[in-house]
Motif scaffolding. Structure first.
Motif, PDB file in Angstrom:
ATOM      1  N   GLU A 144       0.829  -1.205   0.000  1.00 32.58           N
ATOM      2  CA  GLU A 144       0.000   0.000   0.000  1.00 32.58           C
ATOM      3  C   GLU A 144       0.864   1.255   0.000  1.00 32.58           C
ATOM      4  O   GLU A 144       0.595   2.216  -0.727  1.00 32.58           O
ATOM      5  N   SER A 145       1.929   1.258   0.789  1.00 39.67           N
ATOM      6  CA  SER A 145       2.794   2.448   0.819  1.00 39.67           C
ATOM      7  C   SER A 145       3.494   2.648  -0.516  1.00 39.67           C
ATOM      8  O   SER A 145       3.705   3.781  -0.957  1.00 39.67           O
ATOM      9  N   ALA A 146       3.844   1.546  -1.185  1.00 43.09           N
ATOM     10  CA  ALA A 146       4.485   1.661  -2.490  1.00 43.09           C
ATOM     11  C   ALA A 146       3.547   2.272  -3.515  1.00 43.09           C
ATOM     12  O   ALA A 146       3.969   3.038  -4.393  1.00 43.09           O
ATOM     13  N   GLN A 147       2.270   1.942  -3.412  1.00 41.75           N
ATOM     14  CA  GLN A 147       1.307   2.472  -4.372  1.00 41.75           C
ATOM     15  C   GLN A 147       1.064   3.961  -4.187  1.00 41.75           C
ATOM     16  O   GLN A 147       0.489   4.614  -5.052  1.00 41.75           O
ATOM     17  N   GLU A 148       1.503   4.513  -3.051  1.00 37.71           N
ATOM     18  CA  GLU A 148       1.343   5.944  -2.796  1.00 37.71           C
ATOM     19  C   GLU A 148       2.676   6.683  -2.882  1.00 37.71           C
ATOM     20  O   GLU A 148       2.861   7.732  -2.267  1.00 37.71           O
ATOM     21  N   SER A 149       3.623   6.125  -3.645  1.00 35.29           N
ATOM     22  CA  SER A 149       4.969   6.711  -3.686  1.00 35.29           C
ATOM     23  C   SER A 149       4.974   8.125  -4.262  1.00 35.29           C
ATOM     24  O   SER A 149       5.898   8.892  -4.003  1.00 35.29           O
ATOM     25  N   TRP A 150       3.951   8.496  -5.040  1.00 37.68           N
ATOM     26  CA  TRP A 150       3.900   9.854  -5.574  1.00 37.68           C
ATOM     27  C   TRP A 150       3.787  10.888  -4.460  1.00 37.68           C
ATOM     28  O   TRP A 150       4.167  12.045  -4.624  1.00 37.68           O
ATOM     29  N   LYS A 151       3.229  10.479  -3.300  1.00 43.08           N
ATOM     30  CA  LYS A 151       3.062  11.429  -2.196  1.00 43.08           C
ATOM     31  C   LYS A 151       4.402  11.813  -1.576  1.00 43.08           C
ATOM     32  O   LYS A 151       4.550  12.913  -1.043  1.00 43.08           O
ATOM     33  N   ASP A 152       5.356  10.877  -1.604  1.00 49.81           N
ATOM     34  CA  ASP A 152       6.681  11.167  -1.032  1.00 49.81           C
ATOM     35  C   ASP A 152       7.736  10.380  -1.819  1.00 49.81           C
ATOM     36  O   ASP A 152       8.340   9.448  -1.294  1.00 49.81           O
ATOM     37  N   PRO A 153       7.965  10.741  -3.085  1.00 47.42           N
ATOM     38  CA  PRO A 153       8.912   9.969  -3.902  1.00 47.42           C
ATOM     39  C   PRO A 153      10.333   9.990  -3.362  1.00 47.42           C
ATOM     40  O   PRO A 153      11.079   9.031  -3.537  1.00 47.42           O
ATOM     41  N   GLN A 154      10.725  11.090  -2.694  1.00 45.56           N
ATOM     42  CA  GLN A 154      12.074  11.156  -2.131  1.00 45.56           C
ATOM     43  C   GLN A 154      12.282  10.040  -1.114  1.00 45.56           C
ATOM     44  O   GLN A 154      13.297   9.329  -1.139  1.00 45.56           O
ATOM     45  N   ASP A 194       2.292   4.245 -13.340  1.00 49.24           N
ATOM     46  CA  ASP A 194       1.686   5.426 -12.730  1.00 49.24           C
ATOM     47  C   ASP A 194       2.496   5.969 -11.559  1.00 49.24           C
ATOM     48  O   ASP A 194       2.168   7.025 -11.015  1.00 49.24           O
ATOM     49  N   ASN A 195       3.536   5.246 -11.153  1.00 47.37           N
ATOM     50  CA  ASN A 195       4.377   5.710 -10.049  1.00 47.37           C
ATOM     51  C   ASN A 195       5.429   6.689 -10.545  1.00 47.37           C
ATOM     52  O   ASN A 195       5.640   6.843 -11.750  1.00 47.37           O
ATOM     53  N   HIS A 196       6.108   7.323  -9.601  1.00 48.11           N
ATOM     54  CA  HIS A 196       7.167   8.268  -9.956  1.00 48.11           C
ATOM     55  C   HIS A 196       8.308   7.494 -10.626  1.00 48.11           C
ATOM     56  O   HIS A 196       8.785   6.499 -10.087  1.00 48.11           O
ATOM     57  N   PRO A 197       8.773   7.934 -11.800  1.00 49.48           N
ATOM     58  CA  PRO A 197       9.786   7.156 -12.529  1.00 49.48           C
ATOM     59  C   PRO A 197      11.089   6.969 -11.760  1.00 49.48           C
ATOM     60  O   PRO A 197      11.751   5.943 -11.913  1.00 49.48           O
ATOM     61  N   CYS A 198      11.456   7.929 -10.906  1.00 48.77           N
ATOM     62  CA  CYS A 198      12.698   7.780 -10.144  1.00 48.77           C
ATOM     63  C   CYS A 198      12.566   6.659  -9.106  1.00 48.77           C
ATOM     64  O   CYS A 198      13.519   5.920  -8.855  1.00 48.77           O
ATOM     65  N   VAL A 199      11.376   6.515  -8.516  1.00 47.30           N
ATOM     66  CA  VAL A 199      11.142   5.425  -7.568  1.00 47.30           C
ATOM     67  C   VAL A 199      11.110   4.089  -8.301  1.00 47.30           C
ATOM     68  O   VAL A 199      11.666   3.087  -7.834  1.00 47.30           O
ATOM     69  N   ILE A 200      10.469   4.061  -9.458  1.00 46.14           N
ATOM     70  CA  ILE A 200      10.458   2.840 -10.275  1.00 46.14           C
ATOM     71  C   ILE A 200      11.885   2.402 -10.575  1.00 46.14           C
ATOM     72  O   ILE A 200      12.228   1.217 -10.458  1.00 46.14           O
ATOM     73  N   LEU A 201      12.724   3.356 -10.956  1.00 42.69           N
ATOM     74  CA  LEU A 201      14.105   3.046 -11.338  1.00 42.69           C
ATOM     75  C   LEU A 201      14.849   2.344 -10.209  1.00 42.69           C
ATOM     76  O   LEU A 201      15.453   1.280 -10.417  1.00 42.69           O
ATOM     77  N   PHE A 202      14.794   2.902  -9.013  1.00 44.61           N
ATOM     78  CA  PHE A 202      15.599   2.335  -7.935  1.00 44.61           C
ATOM     79  C   PHE A 202      14.952   1.111  -7.288  1.00 44.61           C
ATOM     80  O   PHE A 202      15.652   0.292  -6.691  1.00 44.61           O
ATOM     81  N   ALA A 203      13.649   0.960  -7.432  1.00 41.00           N
ATOM     82  CA  ALA A 203      13.031  -0.306  -7.041  1.00 41.00           C
ATOM     83  C   ALA A 203      13.499  -1.417  -7.967  1.00 41.00           C
ATOM     84  O   ALA A 203      13.801  -2.537  -7.526  1.00 41.00           O
TER      85      ALA A 203
END
Length: 543
Positions: A144-154, A194-203
């Motif tokens: 659930e927290s991963a699906q809301e990564s746009w709220k705090d991508p940093q 739909d997630n932030h691309p920078c978070v996708i990259l490092f995941a």
């Protein structure tokens, strides 16, 4: 230079950490009050309470991040912020404060942020298996927290970096213990367009690090699924996206599909590459071990904690030559020219520009490099999308670098030691990537009023030499090859004609022997290399 300028300070600052980490702590990553362990025993010696310790640690982390660009000289004293972090991290709970701080305060858009996390964690002790079990609880991971990564991508980007760093350090049971169902669900849930691309990259990079353990690799592959339902199949389509973060995601997704998470029925990328008129590329046989090269041989990326290097396939000995590199990431890369005598010492952090046979441009720290010595230049720091041009004039013995067509004054130092046999070459810090143009397509900013040649117009490659095989296929082919008697034990291509002194071990060709600093058989330092005359057993010293 990477090790002398950066890693040395991290090693000295973190040296002496001898404890076993225990992350048996309640969740407090999202700004909750520190646990009792942090309220006592950490910072009390300096009269700092836990809240104050957290505040000053945040400041030290940001100060360290800011000063990284200035660390270019082995003789520099470690910056005060790093010494302070060392003091804090010398206790278990203090180490956790440093990790929490890095996760919370390192900015999303700083090009050196993920590399600083890697460097700080790289020299810490390995966590125990028990510690690893509690790590996902410490980070409060959930799908659930991963699906809301746009709220705090940093926050989520930095968590993924930390997980990937620890996974890279671990192996076997400890790595398996870290990749719990919760951790796996958290990382894979990020692989959503739909997630932030920078978070996708490092995941995605973290999953790649976990997959270094075969059991984890199987678990990840099964969880992501086969065919078009595999999220990487969608993400690899970002390979040519105009957004440079998405382009990195596409590169890594394609690399993982070719090398790690094989999808049944999906052709390998090299099978679909159009190599028509491709006459010069990055040399997949002249590259340090962890650098990733795209199937067309024109893009390179490093996701390891080492300093990875590569040369191109075409050597120039006279005339005027030019090539370009499009900057995909804005961190530390050293791009320029090197001869075959230049050595790739990736684990020591030495690359292009760090010996007398190479010269390089560093657009992040705004430096030239030659013989491990730096000199500042006046170009602004490069940004994604910038084009670095590099002109080698062997007629007038000078090298000129251009940023988006703006030239800098010529460099001449490298010609004191090398006058011919140059290759385009580059070295990459962690999480850095660029794309080369050796003339297959029109140059973006060709030099004005200077007649030059491009590699692609004069080079030639056999069709078999244009293929960048996935690593597991390349390994299978090497195992199936019949090695000719007397071949080099390292490359298997050239004749083994060199004897190492003073240990007298043999079995190496001249090219491989020149890349060695110590004997791979006995680990003794190599003082000289001698060519063995097979007919007369006579020996003559070579350079």
């Amino acid at each position: 230079m990477f090790s002398g300028a950066v890693r040395l300070f991290f090693v000295s600052a973190m040296n002496g950490l001898h404890y076993t980490l225990f992350l048996r702590l309640p969740r407090w990553l999202h700004g909750r009050a520190p646990p009792p362990a942090l309220r006592s025993g950490v910072g009390s010696e300096d009269g700092i309470n836990s809240a104050g310790l957290s505040t000053v640690t945040d400041k030290y982390v940001l100060d360290t991040l800011a000063v990284i660009r200035t660390l270019v000289d082995n003789d520099q004293e470690p910056p005060p912020s790093m010494l302070k972090l060392h003091t804090i991290a010398d206790k278990e709970a203090g180490w956790l404060v440093v990790v929490r701080s890095m996760v919370q305060v390192i900015p999303l858009h700083d090009p050196l942020g993920p590399a600083v996390i890697t460097l700080l964690l790289d020299d810490c002790p390995l966590p125990s298996k028990e510690t690893v079990v509690h790590l996902c609880k410490f980070f409060e991971l959930s799908e659930e927290s991963a699906q809301e990564s746009w709220k705090d991508p940093q926050l989520h980007r930095n968590i993924c970096v930390v997980l990937g760093c620890i996974a890279e350090k671990l192996a076997g049971p400890a790595s398996i213990a870290l990749l719990t169902d919760t951790t796996l669900e958290y990382l894979v849930a990020h692989l959503n367009v739909d997630n932030h691309p920078c978070v996708i990259l490092f995941a995605l990079i973290a999953l790649e690090k976990f997959a270094q353990t075969s059991e984890n690799k199987t678990s990840i592959g099964q969880y992501m699924g086969q065919g078009l339902c595999n999220p990487l199949r969608t993400l690899e389509q970002w390979m040519s996206d105009n957004d440079y973060v998405r382009r990195q995601v596409g590169f890594c997704a394609q690399w993982c599909l070719d090398n790690l998470f094989i999808c049944e029925g999906r052709p390998y990328s090299y099978e679909n590459v159009d190599t028509t008129h491709l006459n010069a590329m990055l040399n997949n046989n002249d590259v340090s071990e962890y650098l990733k090269i795209s199937p067309d041989g024109l893009q390179a990326r490093c996701d390891a904690s080492s300093f990875e290097s590569v040369r191109c396939t075409f050597q120039v000995d006279s005339g005027v030559w030019y090539y370009e590199a499009t900057i995909i990431t804005a961190g530390v890369m050293q791009i320029g020219w090197a001869t075959k005598d230049s050595k790739f010492l990736n684990h020591e952090g030495y690359g292009i520009g760090d010996d007398e046979f190479s010269v390089a441009y560093d657009g992040c720290r705004q430096l030239f490099w030659h013989n491990a010595q730096s000199e500042s230049h006046l170009h602004p720091s490069w940004q994604p999308g910038d084009v670095l041009g590099s002109l080698l004039d062997l007629t007038n013995a000078e090298v000129i670098f251009y940023l988006n067509g703006d030239p800098l004054p010529p460099l001449t130092q490298v010609f004191n030691n090398a006058t011919c046999g140059f290759f385009a070459a580059a070295s990459f810090m962690s999480f850095q990537q660029c794309e080369f143009n050796f003339g297959k397509k029109p140059f973006m900013h060709p030099p004005k009023d200077i007649a030059f040649q491009s590699f692609n117009d004069h080079a030639y490659l056999k069709e078999s030499e244009k293929i960048i095989l996935p690593r597991h296929i390349k390994l299978q082919k090497l195992r199936a090859m019949s090695v000719e008697e007397g071949a080099c034990t390292l490359c298997f291509d050239e004749r083994a004609t060199i004897s190492l002194m003073p240990c007298l071990h043999r079995g190496f060709c001249e090219r491989c022997a020149l890349q060695l600093e110590i004997c791979p058989m006995c680990r003794r330092d190599i003082e000289e290399r001698r060519e063995v005359d097979e007919k007369s057993d006579g020996k003559s010293e070579i350079t």
